[in-house]
Design a protein around this motif. Structure first.
Motif, short mmCIF file in Angstrom:
data_model
loop_
_atom_site.label_atom_id
_atom_site.label_comp_id
_atom_site.label_asym_id
_atom_site.label_seq_id
_atom_site.Cartn_x
_atom_site.Cartn_y
_atom_site.Cartn_z
N UNK A 81 0.83 -1.21 0.00
CA UNK A 81 0.00 0.00 0.00
C UNK A 81 0.86 1.25 0.00
N UNK A 82 1.84 1.31 0.89
CA UNK A 82 2.69 2.50 0.98
C UNK A 82 3.58 2.61 -0.25
N UNK A 83 4.01 1.46 -0.79
CA UNK A 83 4.81 1.47 -2.01
C UNK A 83 4.05 2.03 -3.19
N UNK A 84 2.77 1.68 -3.30
CA UNK A 84 1.94 2.23 -4.39
C UNK A 84 1.82 3.75 -4.27
N UNK A 85 1.63 4.24 -3.06
CA UNK A 85 1.53 5.68 -2.84
C UNK A 85 2.86 6.36 -3.16
N UNK A 89 3.72 9.32 -6.15
CA UNK A 89 4.14 10.68 -5.81
C UNK A 89 5.66 10.87 -5.88
N UNK A 90 6.36 9.95 -6.52
CA UNK A 90 7.79 10.12 -6.74
C UNK A 90 8.64 9.98 -5.49
N UNK A 91 8.21 9.16 -4.55
CA UNK A 91 8.95 8.96 -3.30
C UNK A 91 9.49 7.54 -3.24
N UNK A 92 10.34 7.30 -2.27
CA UNK A 92 10.81 5.95 -1.96
C UNK A 92 10.13 5.49 -0.68
N UNK A 93 9.52 4.32 -0.71
CA UNK A 93 8.87 3.77 0.48
C UNK A 93 9.86 2.92 1.26
N UNK A 94 9.86 3.07 2.58
CA UNK A 94 10.68 2.24 3.46
C UNK A 94 9.81 1.74 4.60
N UNK A 95 10.24 0.64 5.22
CA UNK A 95 9.46 -0.02 6.26
C UNK A 95 10.30 -0.17 7.53
#
Length: 228
Positions: A81-85, A89-95
């Motif tokens: 979910x966060x990766x799709x967002x 929006x041109x961001x990198x998702x991290x967990x």
């Protein structure tokens, strides 16, 4: 500069799955910031998380379509979910579970001005202990956010500290968390109340009770903790 309008769009995109923005900040000059989507050092970060049980029905709907053997399903759902967002929006998702581990606890303190409770969970002035951080969005531009001051720390006003008196094996104390004692108890024959209803110390906290996770959610997290 990331405009406020984009932040509102990100908020709406996360909200479609019950997630919320949990504040953010701009990395200081010279700070060893992780890289963003294109590999350059990030200039800012937005924390993503939950308040109460809002994401649970979205997660369960997703889980129904996954193999029953999937490991760490909540982490997998959060990443997706966060990766799709992030991609939108041109961001990198991290967990928080990514290795090498990123300093999510420190980021959360900077983003929302919170302090740890005696259980180690950050105490939120509205949500109490019933919140979590599911990931973060790293941007290579600065974020237009107001500076965050320190939040009211409800633990300072709590004299009785029931969160340190409810566990039958005294897993939490001023000395820290007795991990092995907690684990053995939860797995043992007397651990059913914790397995089915969650941590007794956490549930004893008088703050944010309207956001308390239902028992099935607490049982899910306890099973993950105990490897059951």
């Amino acid at each position: 500069m990331i405009a406020r309008g984009m932040i509102e769009e990100i908020t709406a995109a996360l909200g479609a799955n019950g997630l919320v923005l949990r504040g953010g900040f701009v990395f200081s000059d010279g700070e060893d910031a992780p890289h963003g989507a294109s590999g350059f050092p990030a200039k800012s970060v937005l924390l993503v998380g939950q308040a109460g049980a809002a994401p649970w029905r979205h997660f369960l709907r997703w889980r129904e379509k996954q193999p029953c053997t999937i490991a760490n399903p909540l982490d997998s759902w959060s990443r997706q979910v966060i990766g799709d967002v992030a991609h939108a929006f041109g961001a990198r998702a991290v967990s928080p579970s990514d290795k090498p581990y990123l300093p999510f606890q420190q980021w959360a303190v900077r983003a929302e001005g919170l302090r740890p409770s005696p259980l180690g969970i950050l105490m939120h002035p509205q949500y109490g202990l019933w919140h979590a951080y599911r990931g973060a969005l790293l941007f290579e531009d600065e974020i237009a956010l107001p500076e965050q001051g320190e939040a009211i720390h409800l633990c300072d006003a709590c004299v009785e500290k029931p969160c340190l008196k409810s566990c039958p094996v005294d897993a939490y104390s001023t000395e820290g968390f007795a991990y092995q004692a907690c684990l053995a108890h939860v797995r043992g024959r007397n651990g059913e109340p914790c397995r089915s209803g969650g941590c007794l110390d956490r549930n004893a906290c008088p703050y944010g009770t309207e956001y308390r996770y239902p028992s099935d959610i607490q049982a899910f997290h306890m099973a993950a903790f105990a490897g059951l």
